[in-house]
Design a protein around this motif. Sequence first.
Motif, mmCIF file in Angstrom:
data_model
loop_
_atom_site.group_PDB
_atom_site.id
_atom_site.type_symbol
_atom_site.label_atom_id
_atom_site.label_comp_id
_atom_site.label_asym_id
_atom_site.label_seq_id
_atom_site.Cartn_x
_atom_site.Cartn_y
_atom_site.Cartn_z
ATOM 1 N N ALA A 177 3.792 15.572 -4.199
ATOM 2 C CA ALA A 177 4.309 14.571 -3.224
ATOM 3 C C ALA A 177 3.033 13.694 -3.261
ATOM 4 C CB ALA A 177 5.490 14.062 -2.578
ATOM 5 N N VAL A 178 2.244 12.785 -2.890
ATOM 6 C CA VAL A 178 1.619 12.416 -1.961
ATOM 7 C C VAL A 178 1.716 11.797 -0.805
ATOM 8 C CG1 VAL A 178 0.615 9.865 -1.650
ATOM 9 C CG2 VAL A 178 0.206 11.104 -3.931
ATOM 10 N N VAL A 179 1.214 12.156 0.234
ATOM 11 C CA VAL A 179 1.494 11.560 1.420
ATOM 12 C C VAL A 179 1.069 10.693 1.635
ATOM 13 C CG1 VAL A 179 1.048 12.977 3.925
ATOM 14 C CG2 VAL A 179 1.266 14.110 1.886
ATOM 15 N N ILE A 180 0.050 9.809 1.754
ATOM 16 C CA ILE A 180 -0.265 8.651 1.624
ATOM 17 C C ILE A 180 -2.040 8.045 1.138
ATOM 18 C CG2 ILE A 180 -1.748 9.918 4.654
ATOM 19 C CD1 ILE A 180 -0.946 7.291 6.183
ATOM 20 N N SER A 181 -1.937 7.445 0.912
ATOM 21 C CA SER A 181 -2.477 6.917 0.284
ATOM 22 C C SER A 181 -3.827 6.041 1.146
ATOM 23 C CB SER A 181 -2.099 6.192 -0.959
ATOM 24 O OG SER A 181 -1.734 7.450 -1.743
ATOM 25 N N TRP A 182 -5.269 5.139 0.499
ATOM 26 C CA TRP A 182 -5.802 4.340 0.553
ATOM 27 C C TRP A 182 -5.319 3.065 0.959
ATOM 28 C CZ3 TRP A 182 -8.274 1.040 -2.759
ATOM 29 C CH2 TRP A 182 -9.576 -0.278 -1.775
ATOM 30 N N GLY A 183 -5.147 2.288 2.014
ATOM 31 C CA GLY A 183 -4.808 1.250 2.183
ATOM 32 C C GLY A 183 -3.213 0.966 2.674
ATOM 33 N N ASP A 184 -2.734 2.765 3.277
ATOM 34 C CA ASP A 184 -1.309 3.051 3.615
ATOM 35 C C ASP A 184 -1.395 2.118 5.233
ATOM 36 O OD1 ASP A 184 0.191 3.176 1.418
ATOM 37 O OD2 ASP A 184 0.495 5.083 1.211
ATOM 38 N N PRO A 185 0.267 2.082 5.646
ATOM 39 C CA PRO A 185 -0.173 1.839 7.061
ATOM 40 C C PRO A 185 -0.268 2.657 7.773
ATOM 41 C CG PRO A 185 1.435 -0.007 6.240
ATOM 42 C CD PRO A 185 0.796 0.988 5.172
ATOM 43 N N GLY A 222 1.866 -2.652 12.700
ATOM 44 C CA GLY A 222 1.199 -3.925 12.383
ATOM 45 C C GLY A 222 0.742 -4.127 11.389
ATOM 46 N N ALA A 223 0.081 -2.557 11.143
ATOM 47 C CA ALA A 223 -0.582 -2.881 9.581
ATOM 48 C C ALA A 223 0.062 -3.477 8.507
ATOM 49 C CB ALA A 223 -1.046 -2.180 9.241
ATOM 50 N N PRO A 224 -0.774 -4.640 7.077
ATOM 51 C CA PRO A 224 0.819 -4.774 5.871
ATOM 52 C C PRO A 224 0.217 -3.336 4.922
ATOM 53 C CG PRO A 224 -1.589 -5.696 5.594
ATOM 54 C CD PRO A 224 -2.160 -5.044 7.787
ATOM 55 N N ALA A 225 1.212 -3.841 4.525
ATOM 56 C CA ALA A 225 1.272 -3.018 2.852
ATOM 57 C C ALA A 225 -0.139 -3.464 2.410
ATOM 58 C CB ALA A 225 2.586 -3.286 2.316
ATOM 59 N N PHE A 226 -0.785 -2.460 1.507
ATOM 60 C CA PHE A 226 -1.843 -2.816 0.722
ATOM 61 C C PHE A 226 -1.334 -3.839 -0.137
ATOM 62 C CE2 PHE A 226 -3.931 -1.023 -2.993
ATOM 63 C CZ PHE A 226 -5.206 -1.198 -2.064
ATOM 64 N N ASP A 227 -2.343 -4.372 -0.473
ATOM 65 C CA ASP A 227 -2.798 -5.533 -1.301
ATOM 66 C C ASP A 227 -4.353 -5.263 -1.581
ATOM 67 O OD1 ASP A 227 -3.282 -7.690 -2.945
ATOM 68 O OD2 ASP A 227 -1.578 -8.400 -2.036
ATOM 69 N N VAL A 228 -4.323 -4.676 -2.533
ATOM 70 C CA VAL A 228 -5.578 -5.129 -3.218
ATOM 71 C C VAL A 228 -6.733 -5.975 -3.188
ATOM 72 C CG1 VAL A 228 -5.738 -4.617 -5.961
ATOM 73 C CG2 VAL A 228 -7.630 -4.013 -4.706
ATOM 74 N N THR A 229 -6.441 -7.162 -3.478
ATOM 75 C CA THR A 229 -6.510 -8.080 -3.823
ATOM 76 C C THR A 229 -6.890 -9.104 -2.767
ATOM 77 O OG1 THR A 229 -3.821 -9.520 -4.255
ATOM 78 C CG2 THR A 229 -5.553 -9.037 -6.144
ATOM 79 N N LYS A 230 -6.232 -8.900 -0.825
ATOM 80 C CA LYS A 230 -6.053 -8.776 0.094
ATOM 81 C C LYS A 230 -7.262 -8.472 0.717
ATOM 82 C CE LYS A 230 -2.265 -11.956 -1.612
ATOM 83 N NZ LYS A 230 -0.555 -12.538 -0.374
ATOM 84 N N GLN A 231 -7.902 -7.029 1.035
ATOM 85 C CA GLN A 231 -9.110 -6.737 1.989
ATOM 86 C C GLN A 231 -9.107 -7.355 3.228
ATOM 87 O OE1 GLN A 231 -10.143 -2.600 0.570
ATOM 88 N NE2 GLN A 231 -9.876 -3.742 -1.433
ATOM 89 N N GLY A 273 -11.621 -6.305 7.014
ATOM 90 C CA GLY A 273 -12.075 -5.849 7.723
ATOM 91 C C GLY A 273 -10.931 -5.694 9.133
ATOM 92 N N ALA A 274 -10.291 -6.423 8.801
ATOM 93 C CA ALA A 274 -9.331 -6.136 9.820
ATOM 94 C C ALA A 274 -8.315 -5.408 9.620
ATOM 95 C CB ALA A 274 -8.740 -8.026 10.890
ATOM 96 N N THR A 275 -7.096 -5.924 8.549
ATOM 97 C CA THR A 275 -6.594 -5.020 7.940
ATOM 98 C C THR A 275 -6.970 -3.550 7.770
ATOM 99 O OG1 THR A 275 -6.942 -5.945 5.324
ATOM 100 C CG2 THR A 275 -5.199 -7.050 7.080
ATOM 101 N N GLN A 276 -7.939 -3.623 7.553
ATOM 102 C CA GLN A 276 -8.582 -2.304 7.101
ATOM 103 C C GLN A 276 -9.044 -1.021 7.720
ATOM 104 O OE1 GLN A 276 -9.625 0.221 3.399
ATOM 105 N NE2 GLN A 276 -8.578 1.465 4.990
ATOM 106 N N ARG A 277 -8.620 -1.729 9.417
ATOM 107 C CA ARG A 277 -8.605 -1.266 10.419
ATOM 108 C C ARG A 277 -7.642 -0.232 11.272
ATOM 109 N NH1 ARG A 277 -13.695 -1.860 13.213
ATOM 110 N NH2 ARG A 277 -14.625 -3.606 11.744
ATOM 111 N N THR A 278 -6.433 -1.133 10.236
ATOM 112 C CA THR A 278 -5.383 -0.331 10.990
ATOM 113 C C THR A 278 -4.611 0.380 9.946
ATOM 114 O OG1 THR A 278 -4.133 -2.396 9.350
ATOM 115 C CG2 THR A 278 -4.620 -2.872 11.816
ATOM 116 N N GLN A 279 -5.439 0.475 8.471
ATOM 117 C CA GLN A 279 -4.889 1.323 7.506
ATOM 118 C C GLN A 279 -5.956 2.606 7.105
ATOM 119 O OE1 GLN A 279 -5.380 -2.086 4.782
ATOM 120 N NE2 GLN A 279 -3.286 -2.720 4.687
#
Length: 690
Positions: free
Chosen positions: A121-129, A133-142, A144-150
């Motif tokens: 099973a996958v444990v964690i992936s790029w963009g996961d919180p 306060g980190a948002p769910a991953f959305d490749v169209t809404k990246q 720098g601020a959100t990536q610092r929490t993911q």
Amino acid sequence: MALVPLNLLVTHDGKSKRQHVTCVHKCGNACSKPAPNTSGNEYFGDIAKAVSRRSVLQAGGVAVLAVGAGSVLAACSNTSEPAPTTSSASAAAQPPAGMNFVSVAPNSEDAVVVADGYQQAVVISWGDPVLPGAPAFDVTKQTGATQRTQFGFNNDFAGLLPVPGQSDRFLLVTNFEYATPQFMFPGYDAAAPTRDQFDVEIASMGMGVVEVERTPGGGLRPVMGRYNRRITGDSPFLLTGPAAGTPLVKTQADPDGRTVLGTIANCAGGVTPWGTVLSGEENFHGYFGAEEGSAAPTPVDADRRRRYGISYEPSELLWETFDPRFDLDETPNEVNRFGYVVELNPWDPTSTPVKHTALGRLKHEGATIHVTADGTVVAYTGDDERFDYMYKFVSSRRIQPGADPAAMANNMAILDEGTLYVAKLSSEIPAEEIDGSGALPANGSFAGSGTWIPLLRSGPDGQAQSLVGGVTAAEAAVFTRMAADKVGATKMDRPEDIETNPKTGKVYVALTNNDRRGADGKAPADAPNPRNDNKSGQILEITDDHAGTTFTWDLLLVCGDPAAADTYYGGFDKTKVSPISCPDNLAFDSHGNLWISTDGNALDSNDGLFAVALDGPNRGETKQFLTVPLGAETCGPVVTDDLVTVCVQHPGENDENTIDSPQSRWPEGGNGTARPSVVAVWKTGGNIGV
């Protein structure tokens, strides 16, 4: 769960599955450029011509491994038929404990394929919180601020540290090696990257700490825990050791030369016995650029830059257009502040990580720790470049047990005080018996001895002494490759991960490949690197006087097609092994078996994770435990009694594809985005390989 601590480029002409796009972003396209090591170091041919076998024996100055069934390479013929079964192979019993599984067949599936009877099973992936306060991953809404929490991009090394008092909770500490924008940003234009994309890229790199817990089924899942943390390409770091505070690392923004922003190109690493994590800054050179036509200010600077593969031209990602730190003309010393072993204390989210300059500046694959009986700490590290070297650091301080502040303060300074060495290997094999084909010499073994040559001695408060004539201590710390050139270190075939077997103390080195070995003007084949145009690599086994300066060595594996005459699998029957190519990261299980992850498989199959028996009649038996998806590399294996984790890096990276036209949609499937991830593998109701 019993944890075993992790004492944790090829061309593109059909020899390797690594794609050009991967090399461009992962290693700054180093594999398509001339190797930076142009030193005239003597090689084995010179040594063999100068010293006869008889004179060496009479002098008593070289210790050679005894020839025995466990260490002799099987004879090679001039055909492609498998080597005859050896007496060792004939006597082989059932697979040793930890390796009792059915090998996964080579394949090109767009999936993680595991041995029969195992779950994944996958444990964690790029963009996961990762942080609150980190948002769910959305490749169209990246941003720098959100990536610092993911969770970051292109996870490489992973360490799994048990949380005290909680049997099923751990800290998962990972490296995020590099960014590949065409697989991150829809509609990416390489000629005109944006400031927003730069912000995401620099935030996607570095390191991460994520609490994870065992699931009821046996896998792992992330937890929003108090230790969770993101380290990025502009987080503050403390520079320590001989380089700190010297003119070579001072900048206008940091006139003291002791505070560096960020860590980049973090490849492999290791978990220390005192509970911290080491990370190697590897291919840092590709992030620095300059305007076309500019040049180093002096010939000395030009030589130094050239030795590290640094070019005065625009960088691939054009970071220098967004931050003057990465402009070689504006901030010439900034590049000297990368290329070190980093130490992170994951138990204190407020702590400032450290860059240890006493371990030298090079393209560190990682750094792993061995502790001798008297508490001396030895750190091994490889310089991942064709024709570069193997190093070790022997601390003058002793490890202090315990997790109290005094013990931690002592242990966090261990890698600042001691002696840095580089390896020089020798062999009695006559030069005429090393012809580059991989054919065995008359004595039936590629084996020999070696010496660790001292380069730099470091003491308290940054005091240091260079042990190389004509080189200052600061120069030895910052331009370590050039100091090693001067003492005649042995040019190796891309020394990557170096690990010590916790059961035997033997040291194992992954030598990934070297397609330039034997090319015009390049070092020819020698005993530890016995093949010209080496596309599949080898595993070197060292019996080291860890705190001393001598060792013996032999080749455990000469990787590649088992049906080829130039391959060797520890003397085991080659018709009964899994083909392995391009070894990269190493780990050990509690039974003492070696586990190898691969990068760039040259055998037309996906990369994977392999277990190798090291002792007894099964020595050399190699079994594939899993494969990773199309375009991916297998990284950072952690092997415990009841769990295996791997980092799946750059899934779907292919020269003909982008995020808009993907080769892979793993792990989401459907219309999902290919995302680097950590994967857990386990056996319901049982332990790994038993």
